[in-house]
Scaffold this motif. Sequence first.
Motif, PDB file in Angstrom:
ATOM      1  N   TYR A   1       0.759  -1.065  -0.077  1.00  0.00           N
ATOM      2  CA  TYR A   1       0.000   0.305   0.003  1.00  0.00           C
ATOM      3  C   TYR A   1       0.762   1.233  -0.017  1.00  0.00           C
ATOM      4  O   TYR A   1       2.201   1.341   0.815  1.00  0.00           O
ATOM      5  CB  TYR A   1      -0.714  -0.035   1.143  1.00  0.00           C
ATOM      6  CG  TYR A   1      -2.095  -0.746   1.007  1.00  0.00           C
ATOM      7  CD1 TYR A   1      -3.257  -0.404   0.953  1.00  0.00           C
ATOM      8  CD2 TYR A   1      -1.941  -2.255   1.386  1.00  0.00           C
ATOM      9  CE1 TYR A   1      -4.591  -1.243   0.685  1.00  0.00           C
ATOM     10  CE2 TYR A   1      -3.296  -2.886   1.028  1.00  0.00           C
ATOM     11  CZ  TYR A   1      -4.385  -2.350   0.767  1.00  0.00           C
ATOM     12  OH  TYR A   1      -5.634  -3.180   0.962  1.00  0.00           O
ATOM     13  N   TYR A   2       0.459   2.377  -0.786  1.00  0.00           N
ATOM     14  CA  TYR A   2       1.173   3.509  -0.821  1.00  0.00           C
ATOM     15  C   TYR A   2       0.358   4.325   0.658  1.00  0.00           C
ATOM     16  O   TYR A   2      -0.477   3.678   1.024  1.00  0.00           O
ATOM     17  CB  TYR A   2       0.888   4.320  -1.942  1.00  0.00           C
ATOM     18  CG  TYR A   2       1.724   3.841  -2.813  1.00  0.00           C
ATOM     19  CD1 TYR A   2       3.204   4.647  -2.986  1.00  0.00           C
ATOM     20  CD2 TYR A   2       1.849   2.813  -3.826  1.00  0.00           C
ATOM     21  CE1 TYR A   2       3.849   4.271  -3.890  1.00  0.00           C
ATOM     22  CE2 TYR A   2       2.570   2.447  -4.830  1.00  0.00           C
ATOM     23  CZ  TYR A   2       3.771   3.294  -4.903  1.00  0.00           C
ATOM     24  OH  TYR A   2       4.706   2.815  -5.815  1.00  0.00           O
ATOM     25  N   ASN A   3       0.949   5.335   1.081  1.00  0.00           N
ATOM     26  CA  ASN A   3       0.592   5.974   2.355  1.00  0.00           C
ATOM     27  C   ASN A   3       0.541   7.358   2.196  1.00  0.00           C
ATOM     28  O   ASN A   3       1.270   8.160   1.285  1.00  0.00           O
ATOM     29  CB  ASN A   3       1.707   5.887   3.631  1.00  0.00           C
ATOM     30  CG  ASN A   3       2.182   4.210   3.639  1.00  0.00           C
ATOM     31  OD1 ASN A   3       1.310   3.638   4.645  1.00  0.00           O
ATOM     32  ND2 ASN A   3       2.722   3.471   2.877  1.00  0.00           N
ATOM     33  N   GLN A   4      -0.507   7.969   2.822  1.00  0.00           N
ATOM     34  CA  GLN A   4      -0.624   9.376   2.956  1.00  0.00           C
ATOM     35  C   GLN A   4      -0.039   9.976   4.276  1.00  0.00           C
ATOM     36  O   GLN A   4      -0.156   9.336   5.110  1.00  0.00           O
ATOM     37  CB  GLN A   4      -2.241   9.502   2.921  1.00  0.00           C
ATOM     38  CG  GLN A   4      -2.926   9.474   1.583  1.00  0.00           C
ATOM     39  CD  GLN A   4      -2.547  10.366   0.626  1.00  0.00           C
ATOM     40  OE1 GLN A   4      -2.128  11.558   0.845  1.00  0.00           O
ATOM     41  NE2 GLN A   4      -2.507   9.841  -0.681  1.00  0.00           N
ATOM     42  N   ALA A   5       0.577  11.106   4.125  1.00  0.00           N
ATOM     43  CA  ALA A   5       1.040  11.802   5.213  1.00  0.00           C
ATOM     44  C   ALA A   5       0.901  13.332   5.109  1.00  0.00           C
ATOM     45  O   ALA A   5       0.951  13.865   3.772  1.00  0.00           O
ATOM     46  CB  ALA A   5       2.499  11.404   5.389  1.00  0.00           C
ATOM     47  N   ILE A   6       0.743  14.193   6.000  1.00  0.00           N
ATOM     48  CA  ILE A   6       0.665  15.560   5.898  1.00  0.00           C
ATOM     49  C   ILE A   6       2.169  16.208   6.211  1.00  0.00           C
ATOM     50  O   ILE A   6       2.710  15.678   7.320  1.00  0.00           O
ATOM     51  CB  ILE A   6      -0.168  16.156   6.828  1.00  0.00           C
ATOM     52  CG1 ILE A   6      -1.670  15.720   6.490  1.00  0.00           C
ATOM     53  CG2 ILE A   6      -0.200  17.601   6.922  1.00  0.00           C
ATOM     54  CD1 ILE A   6      -2.604  15.906   7.576  1.00  0.00           C
ATOM     55  N   ASN A   7       2.719  16.949   5.529  1.00  0.00           N
ATOM     56  CA  ASN A   7       3.868  17.803   5.870  1.00  0.00           C
ATOM     57  C   ASN A   7       3.763  18.655   7.203  1.00  0.00           C
ATOM     58  O   ASN A   7       2.734  19.452   7.124  1.00  0.00           O
ATOM     59  CB  ASN A   7       4.182  18.695   4.627  1.00  0.00           C
ATOM     60  CG  ASN A   7       5.460  19.366   4.682  1.00  0.00           C
ATOM     61  OD1 ASN A   7       6.161  19.099   6.009  1.00  0.00           O
ATOM     62  ND2 ASN A   7       5.842  20.371   3.773  1.00  0.00           N
ATOM     63  N   LYS A   8       4.351  18.302   8.062  1.00  0.00           N
ATOM     64  CA  LYS A   8       4.421  19.035   9.406  1.00  0.00           C
ATOM     65  C   LYS A   8       4.680  20.516   9.041  1.00  0.00           C
ATOM     66  O   LYS A   8       4.118  21.300  10.026  1.00  0.00           O
ATOM     67  CB  LYS A   8       5.471  18.381  10.283  1.00  0.00           C
ATOM     68  CG  LYS A   8       6.709  18.756  10.178  1.00  0.00           C
ATOM     69  CD  LYS A   8       7.550  18.393  11.418  1.00  0.00           C
ATOM     70  CE  LYS A   8       9.290  18.812  11.580  1.00  0.00           C
ATOM     71  NZ  LYS A   8       9.932  18.482  12.316  1.00  0.00           N
ATOM     72  N   ASP A   9       5.289  21.097   7.977  1.00  0.00           N
ATOM     73  CA  ASP A   9       5.468  22.316   7.705  1.00  0.00           C
ATOM     74  C   ASP A   9       4.569  22.762   6.544  1.00  0.00           C
ATOM     75  O   ASP A   9       5.074  23.804   5.784  1.00  0.00           O
ATOM     76  CB  ASP A   9       6.815  22.527   7.432  1.00  0.00           C
ATOM     77  CG  ASP A   9       7.886  22.314   8.797  1.00  0.00           C
ATOM     78  OD1 ASP A   9       7.353  22.707  10.075  1.00  0.00           O
ATOM     79  OD2 ASP A   9       9.074  21.860   8.588  1.00  0.00           O
ATOM     80  N   ALA A  10       3.503  22.149   6.457  1.00  0.00           N
ATOM     81  CA  ALA A  10       2.624  22.608   5.196  1.00  0.00           C
ATOM     82  C   ALA A  10       2.202  23.916   5.248  1.00  0.00           C
ATOM     83  O   ALA A  10       1.747  24.332   6.278  1.00  0.00           O
ATOM     84  CB  ALA A  10       1.670  21.770   5.162  1.00  0.00           C
ATOM     85  N   PRO A  11       2.322  24.599   4.109  1.00  0.00           N
ATOM     86  CA  PRO A  11       1.971  26.153   3.972  1.00  0.00           C
ATOM     87  C   PRO A  11       0.425  26.381   4.117  1.00  0.00           C
ATOM     88  O   PRO A  11       0.024  27.352   4.345  1.00  0.00           O
ATOM     89  CB  PRO A  11       2.281  26.349   2.617  1.00  0.00           C
ATOM     90  CG  PRO A  11       2.707  25.240   1.886  1.00  0.00           C
ATOM     91  CD  PRO A  11       2.981  24.272   2.862  1.00  0.00           C
ATOM     92  N   ASN A  12      -0.225  25.251   3.724  1.00  0.00           N
ATOM     93  CA  ASN A  12      -1.670  25.203   3.861  1.00  0.00           C
ATOM     94  C   ASN A  12      -2.129  24.104   4.815  1.00  0.00           C
ATOM     95  O   ASN A  12      -2.748  22.980   4.271  1.00  0.00           O
ATOM     96  CB  ASN A  12      -2.249  25.074   2.348  1.00  0.00           C
ATOM     97  CG  ASN A  12      -1.735  26.267   1.498  1.00  0.00           C
ATOM     98  OD1 ASN A  12      -2.089  27.468   1.664  1.00  0.00           O
ATOM     99  ND2 ASN A  12      -1.073  25.686   0.574  1.00  0.00           N
ATOM    100  N   PRO A  13      -1.912  24.219   6.125  1.00  0.00           N
ATOM    101  CA  PRO A  13      -2.102  22.997   6.792  1.00  0.00           C
ATOM    102  C   PRO A  13      -3.754  22.531   7.058  1.00  0.00           C
ATOM    103  O   PRO A  13      -4.117  21.350   7.051  1.00  0.00           O
ATOM    104  CB  PRO A  13      -1.669  23.450   8.417  1.00  0.00           C
ATOM    105  CG  PRO A  13      -1.762  24.987   8.225  1.00  0.00           C
ATOM    106  CD  PRO A  13      -1.498  25.291   6.795  1.00  0.00           C
ATOM    107  N   ALA A  14      -4.675  23.524   6.809  1.00  0.00           N
ATOM    108  CA  ALA A  14      -6.116  23.247   6.994  1.00  0.00           C
ATOM    109  C   ALA A  14      -6.374  22.553   5.557  1.00  0.00           C
ATOM    110  O   ALA A  14      -7.193  21.198   5.775  1.00  0.00           O
ATOM    111  CB  ALA A  14      -6.920  24.406   7.364  1.00  0.00           C
ATOM    112  N   ALA A  15      -5.928  22.795   4.562  1.00  0.00           N
ATOM    113  CA  ALA A  15      -6.421  22.267   3.230  1.00  0.00           C
ATOM    114  C   ALA A  15      -5.772  20.875   3.128  1.00  0.00           C
ATOM    115  O   ALA A  15      -6.287  20.065   2.695  1.00  0.00           O
ATOM    116  CB  ALA A  15      -5.857  23.250   2.149  1.00  0.00           C
TER     117      ALA A  15
END
Length: 379
Positions: free
Chosen positions: A290-304
């Motif tokens: 399986y591929y995996n989703q992750a959120i960049n902890k320094d995301a410029p658009n954290p809510a999006a």
Amino acid sequence: MSRLALRRIAPAVALLTASAIALAACSSSSDATDGASDSASDAATATSVADFGTFADLEAAAKAEGKLNVIALPRDWANYGEIIDAFKKKYPEIEVTEQSPDVSSAEEIQAATTNAGLDTAPDVFDLGLTVALQNTDKFAAYKVQTFDEIPDALKEPTGLFVGDYGGYMSVGYDSSRFPEPAEITDLLGEDYKGSVAINGDPTQAGAAFAAVGLATVQNGGTLDDFQPGIDFFSELQKAGNLLKVDVTTGTIASGETPVVFDWDYLNATHAETNSAWKVKVFDGTGYAGYYNQAINKDAPNPAAARLWQEFLYSDEVQNLWLAGGARPVRMEAMTEAGTIDETAAAKLPAAPSDTVVPTEAQSKAAGTLLGEKWASAVQ
């Protein structure tokens, strides 16, 4: 492209409510700037919808940001084109930037590092397991609303990264030019001279890593030691059969890469441009991932970024992955609930009688071994 009992992190609690947004809108210019900063900070530490208040509050926060940066999502990969377009249609207020669609998992992380602090940094990642395991310090923990319906073996317990879609490693081939390989060792024969490619570099790309894993278990080895798989591709190179060309839809359509190791759902899409294209999942032990989703902890658009994750794990998008030939991670729960697309599910190829999926320890060991030996084995 790919389970887990990784280190846990303490979830940070954040609050972003509609009233807070309203207060910021009514403040002075200076206060409004501070309010926007606070809102972004709150979104960046949110670990679930509850930290926003409601799902509607999350949507409002994401629309206020107005942007989402995705990376490494080819439109012909697991139906991502339709998925991205569906998100754009649902949230026209959010501009989606599709960055570097053909880069590897490792290059996604590099892009985040290179663009850290800039509004061009990727907000989210789609990663093979090995790269995900190596970079947990770069992810923000977040649990989507359907988190409990995702098998424990396919998610990091705090939501640092979560399996999303998967399938079986396979060989796709142009049946008008090549015979069907009954066994993986058939690819060492004269029939396949200068014709066999893998999708990427196994030290960087999840699909290529899995190709070596498949070669390992198909040649009598186990996932505890990828050496038999490395040896197989070394033999393929010495036989003059390994084709060192980056695989794309274009190279397959043109016939430049006529035999390809790749996930079954990706190989299957090429029949649209080549009616003679066939997909072989070898008998015996199959390699699933399986591929995996992750959120960049320094995301410029954290809510999006968090809204995108919620969207991906909804019934709608899980079925869109299924329509693309991939196996969505919530497939079992959706089947039980009667929300699965039964027509699309019926089209999936039969699973091998015996299936293996690498553990965290096996993936780390394999990644280390490949880093040490792959380049010299296929030079």
